[in-house]
Design a protein around this motif. Structure first.
Motif, PDB file in Angstrom:
ATOM      1  N   THR A  35       0.771  -1.189   0.000  1.00 14.01           N
ATOM      2  CA  THR A  35       0.021   0.109   0.140  1.00 14.01           C
ATOM      3  C   THR A  35       0.852   1.166  -0.054  1.00 14.01           C
ATOM      4  O   THR A  35       2.189   1.307   0.581  1.00 14.01           O
ATOM      5  CB  THR A  35      -1.036   0.101   1.318  1.00 14.01           C
ATOM      6  OG1 THR A  35      -0.126   0.168   2.412  1.00 14.01           O
ATOM      7  CG2 THR A  35      -1.833  -1.200   1.207  1.00 14.01           C
ATOM      8  N   GLY A  36       0.239   2.264  -0.551  1.00 10.25           N
ATOM      9  CA  GLY A  36       0.973   3.671  -0.454  1.00 10.25           C
ATOM     10  C   GLY A  36       0.068   4.716  -0.103  1.00 10.25           C
ATOM     11  O   GLY A  36      -1.415   4.427  -0.426  1.00 10.25           O
ATOM     12  N   GLU A  37       0.216   5.931   0.024  1.00  8.17           N
ATOM     13  CA  GLU A  37      -0.662   7.001   0.368  1.00  8.17           C
ATOM     14  C   GLU A  37      -1.636   7.369  -0.890  1.00  8.17           C
ATOM     15  O   GLU A  37      -2.628   7.549  -0.812  1.00  8.17           O
ATOM     16  CB  GLU A  37       0.271   7.975   0.901  1.00  8.17           C
ATOM     17  CG  GLU A  37      -0.635   9.344   1.174  1.00  8.17           C
ATOM     18  CD  GLU A  37       0.025  10.428   1.796  1.00  8.17           C
ATOM     19  OE1 GLU A  37      -0.647  11.717   2.277  1.00  8.17           O
ATOM     20  OE2 GLU A  37       1.373  10.520   1.893  1.00  8.17           O
TER      21      GLU A  37
ATOM     22  N   ASP B  95       1.363   8.657  -6.576  1.00 11.28           N
ATOM     23  CA  ASP B  95       2.693   8.758  -6.592  1.00 11.28           C
ATOM     24  C   ASP B  95       3.582   7.985  -5.811  1.00 11.28           C
ATOM     25  O   ASP B  95       4.634   7.443  -6.294  1.00 11.28           O
ATOM     26  CB  ASP B  95       3.014  10.353  -6.266  1.00 11.28           C
ATOM     27  CG  ASP B  95       2.481  11.462  -7.276  1.00 11.28           C
ATOM     28  OD1 ASP B  95       2.364  11.174  -8.405  1.00 11.28           O
ATOM     29  OD2 ASP B  95       2.640  12.574  -6.924  1.00 11.28           O
ATOM     30  N   ALA B  96       3.002   7.690  -4.737  1.00  7.97           N
ATOM     31  CA  ALA B  96       3.620   6.660  -3.735  1.00  7.97           C
ATOM     32  C   ALA B  96       3.640   5.325  -4.367  1.00  7.97           C
ATOM     33  O   ALA B  96       4.541   4.545  -4.416  1.00  7.97           O
ATOM     34  CB  ALA B  96       3.078   6.406  -2.520  1.00  7.97           C
ATOM     35  N   ILE B  97       2.485   4.975  -4.941  1.00  8.56           N
ATOM     36  CA  ILE B  97       2.429   3.600  -5.714  1.00  8.56           C
ATOM     37  C   ILE B  97       3.179   3.729  -6.818  1.00  8.56           C
ATOM     38  O   ILE B  97       3.858   2.752  -7.138  1.00  8.56           O
ATOM     39  CB  ILE B  97       0.968   3.438  -6.105  1.00  8.56           C
ATOM     40  CG1 ILE B  97      -0.133   3.312  -5.099  1.00  8.56           C
ATOM     41  CG2 ILE B  97       0.759   2.254  -7.100  1.00  8.56           C
ATOM     42  CD1 ILE B  97       0.248   2.199  -4.073  1.00  8.56           C
ATOM     43  N   ALA B  98       3.447   4.683  -7.730  1.00 11.03           N
ATOM     44  CA  ALA B  98       4.305   4.787  -8.798  1.00 11.03           C
ATOM     45  C   ALA B  98       5.785   4.533  -8.408  1.00 11.03           C
ATOM     46  O   ALA B  98       6.453   3.498  -9.227  1.00 11.03           O
ATOM     47  CB  ALA B  98       4.056   6.006  -9.475  1.00 11.03           C
ATOM     48  N   LYS B  99       6.331   5.116  -7.379  1.00 10.74           N
ATOM     49  CA  LYS B  99       7.582   4.803  -6.583  1.00 10.74           C
ATOM     50  C   LYS B  99       7.976   3.546  -6.224  1.00 10.74           C
ATOM     51  O   LYS B  99       8.808   2.846  -6.830  1.00 10.74           O
ATOM     52  CB  LYS B  99       7.865   5.741  -5.529  1.00 10.74           C
ATOM     53  CG  LYS B  99       8.028   7.329  -6.111  1.00 10.74           C
ATOM     54  CD  LYS B  99       8.038   8.123  -4.968  1.00 10.74           C
ATOM     55  CE  LYS B  99       8.282   9.752  -5.568  1.00 10.74           C
ATOM     56  NZ  LYS B  99       8.451  10.593  -4.374  1.00 10.74           N
ATOM     57  N   SER B 100       6.747   2.820  -5.457  1.00 10.47           N
ATOM     58  CA  SER B 100       6.997   1.554  -5.119  1.00 10.47           C
ATOM     59  C   SER B 100       6.764   0.565  -5.915  1.00 10.47           C
ATOM     60  O   SER B 100       7.588  -0.526  -6.340  1.00 10.47           O
ATOM     61  CB  SER B 100       6.113   1.151  -4.116  1.00 10.47           C
ATOM     62  OG  SER B 100       4.828   1.325  -4.214  1.00 10.47           O
TER      63      SER B 100
ATOM     64  N   LEU C 195      -2.817   2.496 -15.631  1.00 14.60           N
ATOM     65  CA  LEU C 195      -1.696   1.659 -15.408  1.00 14.60           C
ATOM     66  C   LEU C 195      -0.504   2.332 -16.185  1.00 14.60           C
ATOM     67  O   LEU C 195       0.658   2.501 -15.588  1.00 14.60           O
ATOM     68  CB  LEU C 195      -1.695   0.249 -15.744  1.00 14.60           C
ATOM     69  CG  LEU C 195      -0.330  -0.638 -15.345  1.00 14.60           C
ATOM     70  CD1 LEU C 195       0.038  -0.556 -13.868  1.00 14.60           C
ATOM     71  CD2 LEU C 195      -0.710  -2.220 -15.610  1.00 14.60           C
ATOM     72  N   ILE C 196      -0.721   2.566 -17.343  1.00 17.10           N
ATOM     73  CA  ILE C 196       0.284   3.175 -18.485  1.00 17.10           C
ATOM     74  C   ILE C 196       0.899   4.469 -17.740  1.00 17.10           C
ATOM     75  O   ILE C 196       2.114   4.463 -17.665  1.00 17.10           O
ATOM     76  CB  ILE C 196      -0.050   3.262 -19.897  1.00 17.10           C
ATOM     77  CG1 ILE C 196      -0.242   1.591 -20.358  1.00 17.10           C
ATOM     78  CG2 ILE C 196       0.887   4.069 -20.587  1.00 17.10           C
ATOM     79  CD1 ILE C 196      -0.812   1.750 -21.765  1.00 17.10           C
ATOM     80  N   SER C 197       0.022   5.191 -17.540  1.00 21.66           N
ATOM     81  CA  SER C 197       0.765   6.671 -16.726  1.00 21.66           C
ATOM     82  C   SER C 197       1.226   6.409 -15.483  1.00 21.66           C
ATOM     83  O   SER C 197       2.079   7.182 -15.213  1.00 21.66           O
ATOM     84  CB  SER C 197      -0.696   7.672 -16.681  1.00 21.66           C
ATOM     85  OG  SER C 197      -1.734   6.977 -15.691  1.00 21.66           O
ATOM     86  N   ILE C 198       0.791   5.455 -14.681  1.00 20.23           N
ATOM     87  CA  ILE C 198       1.549   5.188 -13.404  1.00 20.23           C
ATOM     88  C   ILE C 198       3.105   4.520 -13.638  1.00 20.23           C
ATOM     89  O   ILE C 198       3.940   4.936 -12.949  1.00 20.23           O
ATOM     90  CB  ILE C 198       0.804   4.397 -12.710  1.00 20.23           C
ATOM     91  CG1 ILE C 198      -0.562   5.075 -11.991  1.00 20.23           C
ATOM     92  CG2 ILE C 198       1.468   3.853 -11.404  1.00 20.23           C
ATOM     93  CD1 ILE C 198      -1.584   3.920 -11.279  1.00 20.23           C
ATOM     94  N   LEU C 199       2.968   3.796 -14.784  1.00 20.82           N
ATOM     95  CA  LEU C 199       4.478   3.329 -15.261  1.00 20.82           C
ATOM     96  C   LEU C 199       5.348   4.336 -15.815  1.00 20.82           C
ATOM     97  O   LEU C 199       6.399   4.251 -15.295  1.00 20.82           O
ATOM     98  CB  LEU C 199       3.931   2.266 -16.095  1.00 20.82           C
ATOM     99  CG  LEU C 199       3.803   0.824 -16.020  1.00 20.82           C
ATOM    100  CD1 LEU C 199       3.548   0.246 -17.131  1.00 20.82           C
ATOM    101  CD2 LEU C 199       5.038   0.340 -15.076  1.00 20.82           C
TER     102      LEU C 199
ATOM    103  N   ASP D 276      -3.470   2.271  -3.333  1.00 18.55           N
ATOM    104  CA  ASP D 276      -3.270   3.259  -2.575  1.00 18.55           C
ATOM    105  C   ASP D 276      -4.320   3.111  -1.401  1.00 18.55           C
ATOM    106  O   ASP D 276      -5.071   2.256  -1.321  1.00 18.55           O
ATOM    107  CB  ASP D 276      -3.530   4.633  -3.189  1.00 18.55           C
ATOM    108  CG  ASP D 276      -4.942   4.758  -3.844  1.00 18.55           C
ATOM    109  OD1 ASP D 276      -5.610   3.684  -3.771  1.00 18.55           O
ATOM    110  OD2 ASP D 276      -5.094   5.556  -4.496  1.00 18.55           O
ATOM    111  N   ASP D 277      -4.212   3.872  -0.504  1.00 18.79           N
ATOM    112  CA  ASP D 277      -4.818   3.929   0.846  1.00 18.79           C
ATOM    113  C   ASP D 277      -6.462   4.156   0.627  1.00 18.79           C
ATOM    114  O   ASP D 277      -7.169   3.292   1.417  1.00 18.79           O
ATOM    115  CB  ASP D 277      -4.376   4.874   1.809  1.00 18.79           C
ATOM    116  CG  ASP D 277      -3.006   4.641   2.280  1.00 18.79           C
ATOM    117  OD1 ASP D 277      -2.612   3.554   2.315  1.00 18.79           O
ATOM    118  OD2 ASP D 277      -2.329   5.682   2.803  1.00 18.79           O
ATOM    119  N   SER D 278      -6.807   4.835  -0.379  1.00 15.04           N
ATOM    120  CA  SER D 278      -8.436   4.971  -0.524  1.00 15.04           C
ATOM    121  C   SER D 278      -8.835   3.788  -1.197  1.00 15.04           C
ATOM    122  O   SER D 278      -9.946   3.433  -0.687  1.00 15.04           O
ATOM    123  CB  SER D 278      -8.560   6.179  -1.352  1.00 15.04           C
ATOM    124  OG  SER D 278      -7.880   5.968  -2.707  1.00 15.04           O
ATOM    125  N   ALA D 279      -8.278   2.829  -1.831  1.00 11.07           N
ATOM    126  CA  ALA D 279      -8.637   1.603  -2.658  1.00 11.07           C
ATOM    127  C   ALA D 279      -8.841   0.615  -1.694  1.00 11.07           C
ATOM    128  O   ALA D 279      -9.841  -0.174  -1.739  1.00 11.07           O
ATOM    129  CB  ALA D 279      -7.720   1.241  -3.712  1.00 11.07           C
TER     130      ALA D 279
END
Length: 252
Positions: free
Chosen positions: A6-8, A11-16, A44-48, A238-241
């Protein structure tokens, strides 16, 4: 075991996720010349792109990129997963003269017949012939609000496909209707599967996937492959999901 990282926020998810992908890449390239990866479309592509584009640890020239599903449209069509990958990743890499981009395996758009899906099975068959026989190193998967992943939709007959590695469908409930998709049979061959799901709109479906032992949603069926997938299955959310979902939350 299915792990949930999980991430906040995005952006946090993209980094991890980037750290995870690079770790997978390096482990594979320690003993192989190429790193094979399959990606899904949508956010997903934009997160990548956010996590990987400016990262010098990504060995793009060693990557072979496949798509976990693809829409049967021309490659420059706005609905094409390849088209989105080209827009957000390949075109940006082209501006970096020091970087050589990945090898990308696309559908054969010459086989597409507008308004006629009679050759769609041939498109799927040809794509299947391009896949690694023993599975892809890392498959990145999305999770729709209805629990679909790849182009495997709830209640669809392709969830029971036991012969084909790649199948065509012309009745996707989400447009466009004509698509090809990796099947559960092929996903079970792959080394590592990683889902990415963000946003509060995913809470309800994640509760079903993780907290309903009898869930027959496609994402739940993928989780059920955990004992077959050699490198394991994990989720980046992320935390909200994941709010209100009963899972053990990890940090990558």
């Amino acid at each position: 075991m299915v792990k949930v990282y999980t991430g906040e926020n995005n952006d946090a998810i993209a980094k991890s996720l980037a750290k995870f992908i690079i770790a997978q890449q390096d482990a594979v390239l320690a003993t192989n010349e190429k790193f094979t990866i399959a990606i899904s479309g949508g956010s997903l592509i934009s997160i990548l792109a956010t996590g990987l584009f400016k990262n010098d640890d990504v060995k793009w020239n060693k990557w072979v990129v496949y798509f976990s599903d693809e829409r049967i449209v021309p490659l420059d069509h706005e609905d094409s997963n390849f088209g989105q990958f080209q827009k957000h990743v390949l075109n940006e890499l082209a501006h970096e003269t020091s970087k050589i981009g990945p090898t990308v395996v696309t559908i054969n758009e010459n086989l597409i017949h507008p308004n006629d899906h009679s050759t769609d099975a041939d498109i799927a068959k040809e794509y299947a012939e391009e896949l690694p026989e023993n599975g892809i190193d890392l498959v990145l998967l999305g999770c729709g609000p209805d629990g679909h992943t790849c182009s495997l939709f709830p209640g669809h007959p392709l969830l029971s496909e036991e012969v084909l590695n790649v199948a065509a469908l012309h009745d996707s409930p989400k447009p466009p209707p004509r698509r090809i998709t990796l099947t559960l049979k092929y996903l079970a061959k792959c080394h590592t599967l990683a889902f990415v799901a963000t946003g509060a709109s995913k809470q309800t479906v994640l509760k079903d996937i993780f907290n309903n032992a009898s869930s027959d949603l496609p994402c739940a069926k993928v989780n059920a492959l955990k004992d077959k997938v050699r490198g394991g299955i994990c989720w980046f959310v992320d935390d909200s999901a994941v709010e209100g979902v009963e899972v053990t939350k990890l940090t990558y």
